[in-house]
Design an enzyme around this catalytic site. Structure first.
Site, PDB file in Angstrom:
ATOM      1  N   ARG A  52      -3.233 -92.498 -84.164  1.00 12.37           N
ATOM      2  CA  ARG A  52      -3.233 -92.457 -82.705  1.00 12.37           C
ATOM      3  C   ARG A  52      -4.613 -92.000 -82.251  1.00 12.37           C
ATOM      4  NH1 ARG A  52       2.399 -89.548 -83.054  1.00 12.37           N
ATOM      5  NH2 ARG A  52       3.739 -91.374 -83.236  1.00 12.37           N
ATOM      6  N   ARG A 145      16.758 -77.285 -73.900  1.00 10.61           N
ATOM      7  CA  ARG A 145      15.421 -77.911 -73.989  1.00 10.61           C
ATOM      8  C   ARG A 145      15.284 -79.065 -72.992  1.00 10.61           C
ATOM      9  NH1 ARG A 145      14.150 -79.206 -80.332  1.00 10.61           N
ATOM     10  NH2 ARG A 145      13.856 -77.082 -81.084  1.00 10.61           N
ATOM     11  N   ARG A 156      21.481 -85.316 -83.552  1.00  4.74           N
ATOM     12  CA  ARG A 156      20.871 -84.088 -84.087  1.00  4.74           C
ATOM     13  C   ARG A 156      21.947 -83.093 -84.513  1.00  4.74           C
ATOM     14  NH1 ARG A 156      15.348 -83.390 -83.599  1.00  4.74           N
ATOM     15  NH2 ARG A 156      14.291 -84.651 -82.033  1.00  4.74           N
ATOM     16  N   ASN A 179      18.868 -67.531 -87.939  1.00  3.98           N
ATOM     17  CA  ASN A 179      17.986 -67.149 -86.842  1.00  3.98           C
ATOM     18  C   ASN A 179      18.791 -66.793 -85.592  1.00  3.98           C
ATOM     19  OD1 ASN A 179      15.898 -66.748 -85.102  1.00  3.98           O
ATOM     20  ND2 ASN A 179      15.197 -68.870 -85.077  1.00  3.98           N
TER      21      ASN A 179
END
Length: 207
Positions: A52, A145, A156, A179
């Site tokens: 790119r 998000r 996902r 986490n």
């Protein structure tokens, strides 16, 4: 030949970081690199896609043709490889050894498939899995998000479920970090890597 091979593998042990999207891997990695900037390195992946604008060969990726890449894979030069939307991507053994030769801990951020592939090599990394506290919390994080379509989100989440199951297999990972709080997770991650971090620091102090 044997000597150069054993020597190349004699650097600090690489680290394989795996875990579902949204578990907080990249955030933890950023913290780690910020605190130990001269200890970790990333291997440069190979890809068959075109660069790119602004990307440099050998820095962002090693850009190669499909023929070259396939020949390397057939030859066993790659630790892991995958195909996304028509392009091939992969991590070569040489790329990891380049990082080890600089006496840095090579970080490999890869998916479950890649982890399975590495198990079949002589790389001997430390396998670390970063997991969300639960699939519900992961779903909330991904929804917050606001970057995903519903279809992509479901994909996902499905991948995350499979990955969370895989992490429970005996011997799949050396360390599993849930986490729940970033500080705790970061403490655990540092702890898991402390021995290798100290090795690197010792060598760089003596050289």
């Amino acid at each position: 030949m044997r000597d150069s091979k054993t020597k190349a593998m004699a650097g600090p042990r690489p680290v394989v970081l795996s875990g579902p999207s949204g578990a907080g891997k990249s955030t933890l990695l950023k913290k780690l690199i910020k605190e130990y900037d001269s200890v970790f390195g990333f291997s440069v992946s190979h890809t068959t896609r075109n660069p790119r604008p602004g990307e440099e060969n050998g820095k962002d990726y090693h850009y190669v043709t499909r023929e070259v890449m396939q020949a390397g894979i057939d030859n066993g030069d790659f630790i892991e490889n995958a195909e996304f939307s028509g392009n091939m991507y992969g991590t070569s053994k040489a790329a990891v050894q380049d990082v080890q030769a600089k006496n840095l801990i090579c970080i490999l951020d890869i998916d479950m498939q890649g982890v399975r592939n590495i198990k079949g090599t002589n790389l001997n990394p430390i396998y670390i899995s970063i997991q969300p506290p639960s699939i519900e919390i992961l779903e909330k994080r991904l929804r917050d998000r606001k970057t995903e379509s519903e279809e992509s989100l479901q994909k996902r989440l499905h991948a995350a479920k499979v990955e969370m199951e895989f992490s429970k297999e005996p011997g799949a990972f050396d360390v599993i970090i849930v986490n729940d709080s970033l500080e705790d997770a970061y403490g655990q991650l540092k702890n898991a890597l402390l021995e290798e971090i100290n090795k690197v620091k010792k060598i760089s102090m003596s050289s």
